[in-house]
Write an enzyme that holds these catalytic residues in place. Structure first.
Site, PDB file in Angstrom:
ATOM      1  CB  CYS A   1     -83.969  -9.865 -29.408  1.00  0.00           C
ATOM      2  SG  CYS A   1     -85.247  -9.500 -30.615  1.00  0.00           S
TER       3      CYS A   1
ATOM      4  N   GLY B   1     -89.802  -1.036 -40.016  1.00  0.00           N
ATOM      5  CA  GLY B   1     -90.309   0.336 -40.087  1.00  0.00           C
ATOM      6  C   GLY B   1     -89.202   1.361 -39.975  1.00  0.00           C
TER       7      GLY B   1
ATOM      8  CB  CYS C   1     -86.484  -4.352 -28.828  1.00  0.00           C
ATOM      9  SG  CYS C   1     -85.696  -5.791 -28.131  1.00  0.00           S
TER      10      CYS C   1
ATOM     11  CG  MET D   1     -90.574 -10.391 -36.684  1.00  0.00           C
ATOM     12  SD  MET D   1     -88.866 -10.658 -36.104  1.00  0.00           S
ATOM     13  CE  MET D   1     -88.018  -9.315 -36.915  1.00  0.00           C
TER      14      MET D   1
ATOM     15  CG  ASP E   1     -80.430   0.826 -40.892  1.00  0.00           C
ATOM     16  OD1 ASP E   1     -79.927   1.675 -41.648  1.00  0.00           O
ATOM     17  OD2 ASP E   1     -80.307   0.860 -39.660  1.00  0.00           O
TER      18      ASP E   1
ATOM     19  N   GLY F   1     -81.721  -5.685 -41.745  1.00  0.00           N
ATOM     20  CA  GLY F   1     -81.044  -4.398 -41.937  1.00  0.00           C
ATOM     21  C   GLY F   1     -79.873  -4.199 -41.001  1.00  0.00           C
TER      22      GLY F   1
END
Length: 372
Positions: free
Chosen positions: A108, A20, A207, A43, A23, A133
């Protein structure tokens, strides 16, 4: 007329990790331009507190869907929240509990984006490649040699530090379209193509924490244990709310006021005494206790998966966005190395990653166990 490369690519399916953001949006566009069969995969890695304003998952999914619709490519979604909790978040909490400062974004990438994602893309979506990205580049050797991972062309945005755990097999299966571009160029392409993400600001922060205050988030999962702040000589100069909220070299947030018989210089975190739950602070950025001459690292990952058996001259970063430090790696075993810096360095932090380079090539890295 189609180019030979364009026509060869048309037989290859690429699954792009759509976040979203701009990149990944431009990555999908560029791969489509290069003739690949492109599909997106969004994801969801975090389930907790999605009702809070901090979680942007719904908005990000809507943006990813809008970009895929615009490009005429399908978008799949997958929930990796269980894998994320087990393989990333629990490690993150355990490291903080042990007084170290982990980097969950690196984990991650290792456990989710280039493992769970790649497996799903392979087994369910029949991918030839995946694409992300990230601002890194890779080589495309023709003669059976292992591909290498290179820094991104945009030195300001290079993300190789976060990807050092990748093996040459993972690199061989991954395309990094924006790694060859500067960030302003990526935004320009998004704008030209009318992609909804063209002006969307880059996500910052870990994140699963997003933009919220780190201490507030952490205190929900780990009870804080307040304790004393002392000088190296043992003089009590203040109180801390929990060792986990502090990192080596930190200056802000110590709340040590002016004291008699002490200079006006600011205070810095020099060490953590876990046994006594005491934070050690010193005055002045040049204090010798803030400086390290080297480090010991373990949990090593070399991109070519070949352990180092003799001393190697290279450069190292001990945190993201740091300038390269000239150093020598000395192997201690297959999974432990000693690294000696040419010049002393500040804020070398156990739990963080040391990542090694020769020129543009990212060799790999490991977790800092101790500083020397």
């Amino acid at each position: 007329m189609m180019s030979v490369e364009h026509s060869a690519n048309s037989q290859k399916k690429v699954i792009v990790g759509m976040s979203g953001g701009v990149d990944s949006s431009v990555s999908a566009y560029l791969l489509k331009q290069q003739g690949y069969q492109v599909e997106g995969l969004f994801m969801k890695n975090w389930e907790e507190d999605d009702n809070e304003e901090y979680c942007t998952a719904a908005e990000d999914l809507a943006d990813a869907q809008a970009v895929c619709d615009k490009l005429g490519i399908p978008l799949h979604t997958i929930n990796f929240a269980a894998e994320y909790w087990d393989n990333v978040f629990e490690y993150f909490l355990a490291e903080y509990k042990a007084g170290r400062t982990p980097n969950p974004d690196i984990l991650c990438n290792k456990e989710i984006k280039f493992k769970a994602f790649l497996e799903f893309a392979d087994e369910v979506l029949d991918a030839d490649y995946i694409a992300m990205g990230h601002y890194v580049r890779r080589t495309f050797p023709q003669n059976g040699e292992k591909p290498q991972m290179l820094r991104g062309l945009d030195g300001n945005k290079d993300q190789s530090y976060f990807l050092y755990t990748l093996s040459h097999e993972q690199v061989a299966r991954t395309l990094f379209p924006v790694g060859e571009l500067e960030k302003p160029e990526v935004r320009r392409i998004a704008e030209e193509q009318g992609l909804i993400t063209a002006k969307k600001k880059d996500s910052t922060g870990i994140c699963f924490i997003g933009e919220r205050k780190f201490t507030d988030f952490l205190s929900r999962y780990l009870p804080a244990q307040p304790g004393k702040i002392e000088t190296p000589e043992g003089k009590v100069i203040g109180e801390h709310q929990g060792l986990m909220y502090h990192t080596l070299g930190q200056r802000k947030g110590l709340h040590i006021g002016g004291m008699k018989e002490s200079s006006e210089q600011p205070w810095y975190v020099a060490d953590k005494d876990l046994k006594r739950n005491v934070l050690i602070a010193v005055q002045g950025a040049d204090h010798p206790l803030l400086k390290s001459h080297g480090l010991v690292a373990a949990q090593l990952h070399w991109v070519d998966r070949t352990p180092i058996t003799e001393p190697v001259r290279c450069s190292v970063k001990t945190r993201y966005r740091q300038s390269d430090i000239a150093c020598t790696i000395i192997p201690l075993s297959d999974d432990r190395i000693k690294v000696m810096f040419d010049e002393p360095q500040v804020a070398v932090t156990p739990g963080q990653s040391a990542v090694f380079y020769q020129g543009e090539i990212c060799l790999g890295g490991g977790i800092i166990e101790e500083r020397i």
